[in-house]
Design an enzyme around this catalytic site. Structure first.
Site, PDB file in Angstrom:
ATOM      1  N   ARG A  21      -1.957 -15.650  17.389  1.00  0.00           N
ATOM      2  CA  ARG A  21      -0.923 -16.651  17.646  1.00  0.00           C
ATOM      3  C   ARG A  21      -1.080 -17.887  16.764  1.00  0.00           C
ATOM      4  NH1 ARG A  21      -0.730 -16.257  24.244  1.00  0.00           N
ATOM      5  NH2 ARG A  21       0.414 -14.308  24.380  1.00  0.00           N
ATOM      6  N   ARG A  25       3.097 -21.836  17.589  1.00  0.00           N
ATOM      7  CA  ARG A  25       2.376 -22.344  18.744  1.00  0.00           C
ATOM      8  C   ARG A  25       1.949 -23.805  18.597  1.00  0.00           C
ATOM      9  NH1 ARG A  25       2.320 -18.964  23.303  1.00  0.00           N
ATOM     10  NH2 ARG A  25       0.220 -19.614  23.835  1.00  0.00           N
ATOM     11  N   ARG A  34      11.578 -24.721  14.506  1.00  0.00           N
ATOM     12  CA  ARG A  34      12.183 -23.923  15.573  1.00  0.00           C
ATOM     13  C   ARG A  34      13.222 -24.678  16.392  1.00  0.00           C
ATOM     14  NH1 ARG A  34       9.852 -20.212  18.677  1.00  0.00           N
ATOM     15  NH2 ARG A  34      11.803 -20.472  19.831  1.00  0.00           N
ATOM     16  N   ASP A  70       7.227 -10.751  17.724  1.00  0.00           N
ATOM     17  CA  ASP A  70       6.916 -10.650  19.154  1.00  0.00           C
ATOM     18  C   ASP A  70       6.885  -9.170  19.505  1.00  0.00           C
ATOM     19  OD1 ASP A  70       6.908 -12.486  21.815  1.00  0.00           O
ATOM     20  OD2 ASP A  70       7.824 -10.538  22.234  1.00  0.00           O
ATOM     21  N   TYR A 146       6.470  -4.389  30.864  1.00  0.00           N
ATOM     22  CA  TYR A 146       7.588  -5.338  30.845  1.00  0.00           C
ATOM     23  C   TYR A 146       8.888  -4.661  31.271  1.00  0.00           C
ATOM     24  CZ  TYR A 146       4.998  -9.116  28.556  1.00  0.00           C
ATOM     25  OH  TYR A 146       4.119 -10.124  28.276  1.00  0.00           O
TER      26      TYR A 146
END
Length: 341
Positions: A21, A25, A34, A70, A146
């Site tokens: 990551r 982040r 972003r 992701d 998920y």
């Protein structure tokens, strides 16, 4: 490349270090970039993926870039109705809990992740020659969790109920997800990534028996289907101390280890011939520098002991991802320190 050398049993020119990551982040330049852009939207923008992937390389001098993406990107690209909700994570519009839903799952067309391949090419054109590019994908079990739960879960009760109650449906689901994962990894490898990491983030929620019966065969197939590229395959999960040997046995060249177990102990569990990766505690990075330095030195010493115990090499990393409020300067100092050891 130091990371590739450590992963394959050669002697690296310097001790390799990168951070899970790291792309995004904690970096202010990432947060600025972003603004007004959704996570999934960003993952399909080749120029944005290139810039975000390169940011930590420029700032920290890490030995590997990891593709900004992701684990649910290939699901979205295939046509699964999902979104990444800030503060929650992936949320599935229509959870998959029966055979009909499993058989309705779409397949992944490699062209639908063409922007990812394009980004890989861009990144390779910008990387320093000693810096590796790591591609990645979510492992079938974690993707399945998920889809079945509908989002993140504490106990994975629906997942385990399907796994144990309808094993044939479970295996059909995880098999379909393995196909998607294989396609996504092969796209990245064909585009030129130097290594790949298979994230089975939530495998630590399973017993060893359940892992070996319901998960390992599918992860083994994924790693086998990308073996022909001859590039290092890294396998990682959180809380997997009791699964380390089994995770090594599914075909990984490198096994990631979280902070709960010393690397030399982990290496003995994994078995000789595989490299280890890890395992600085991400939370320790919030302590005073002298504490962080002592912790990093201990991890490096345990990594050396792991190699002495038969591990092919040691790649320094965190035991999980960079926490969002981490001071980026601490990451830079860790890289500088590791490169002196």
């Amino acid at each position: 490349m130091p990371l590739i050398a450590a992963a394959t049993g050669d002697r690296p020119s310097r001790r390799p270090v990168w951070f899970m990551r790291q792309a995004g982040r904690s970096l202010p330049e990432y947060r600025e970039l972003r603004v007004g852009r959704g996570m999934l939207e960003s993952c399909f923008d080749a120029d944005l993926v290139t810039e975000i992937t390169m940011q930590p390389v420029r700032r920290h001098d890490v030995d590997a870039a990891i593709l900004f993406s992701d684990i649910v990107v290939p699901l979205r690209a295939a046509g699964v109705d999902l979104d990444i909700v800030a503060g929650t994570g992936p949320v599935i519009a229509h959870p998959v809990r029966d055979r009909a839903a499993v058989r309705a799952l779409p397949r992944l067309d490699p062209k639908s992740v063409g922007s990812v391949a394009h980004a890989v090419g861009n990144i390779l054109g910008e990387l320093p020659e000693h810096t590796s590019l790591i591609g990645f994908a979510g492992a079938p079990f974690t993707l399945a969790s998920y889809l079945v739960e509908g989002g993140p879960s504490r106990n994975y009760e629906r997942t385990k109920a399907l796994m144990h109650g309808e094993p044939e449906v479970w295996n059909e689901l995880v098999g379909a997800l393995a196909d998607i994962t294989i396609t996504f990894l092969r796209v990245q490898l064909e585009a030129g990534v130097h290594a790949v990491q298979l994230f089975d983030s939530w495998a630590g929620m399973l017993s060893l028996a359940d892992y070996e019966r319901f998960v390992a065969p599918h992860s083994r197939r994924v790693l086998a289907e990308v073996a022909d590229f001859g590039r290092p395959r890294i396998h990682f999960g959180v809380g997997t101390g009791e699964l380390l040997h089994a995770m090594g046995e599914v075909g990984a060249d490198v096994v990631g280890v979280d902070w709960r177990i010393p690397l030399d102990v982990a290496a003995r569990r994994i078995g000789s011939g595989r490299a280890v990766q890890g395992n600085i505690d991400p939370a320790v990075l919030f302590a005073p520098w002298e504490v962080v330095e002592g912790h990093v030195r201990r991890v490096v010493a345990e990594g050396d002991a792991a190699v002495a115990a038969g591990a092919a090499g040691h790649i320094v990393n965190l035991g999980h991802g960079v926490l969002p409020s981490t001071d980026p300067d601490v990451l830079t100092r860790i890289v500088e320190l590791v490169h002196t050891l």
